[in-house]
Scaffold this motif. Structure first.
Motif: not given
Length: 98
Positions: A55-56, A69-72, A74-77
């Motif tokens: 996705d990124q 990469y915790r935040e990144r 958490s924003n992906v499936q």
């Protein structure tokens, strides 16, 4: 903040498993996580494998702990368990002829 990350992993099409949610220690680097996953699930792994966020359009760096990469994440499936030497979608795996 918990030291455990739950990551949904998509494996290559030729693997015996397609998706698997796994708990991984946050201090692991990508190569350490790949080794752990390969051992736990009896799937091929090795230095050429990494984690890719489709996705990124982003590869996780091999020397960075997963916690970074915790935040990144958490924003992906899902995260792709992918061979870095293989062409990504839409790329040729061979040559350019001009």
């Amino acid at each position: 903040m918990s030291d455990i990350l739950v990551i949904r992993i998509k494996f290559p099409d030729d693997y015996p498993i397609i998706y698997k949610s796994m708990k991984l220690r946050g201090e692991l680097t990508v190569p350490e996580a790949v080794e752990y996953i390969s051992s736990e699930l009896s799937v091929p792994g090795g230095e050429q494998y990494g984690f890719y966020l489709p996705d990124q359009n982003f590869w996780l760096d091999n020397s960075t702990p997963l916690n970074e990469y915790r935040e990144r994440l958490s924003n992906v499936q899902m995260v792709e368990f992918r061979d870095r030497t293989q062409a990504s979608d839409g790329e040729s795996s061979c040559c350019i002829i001009s």
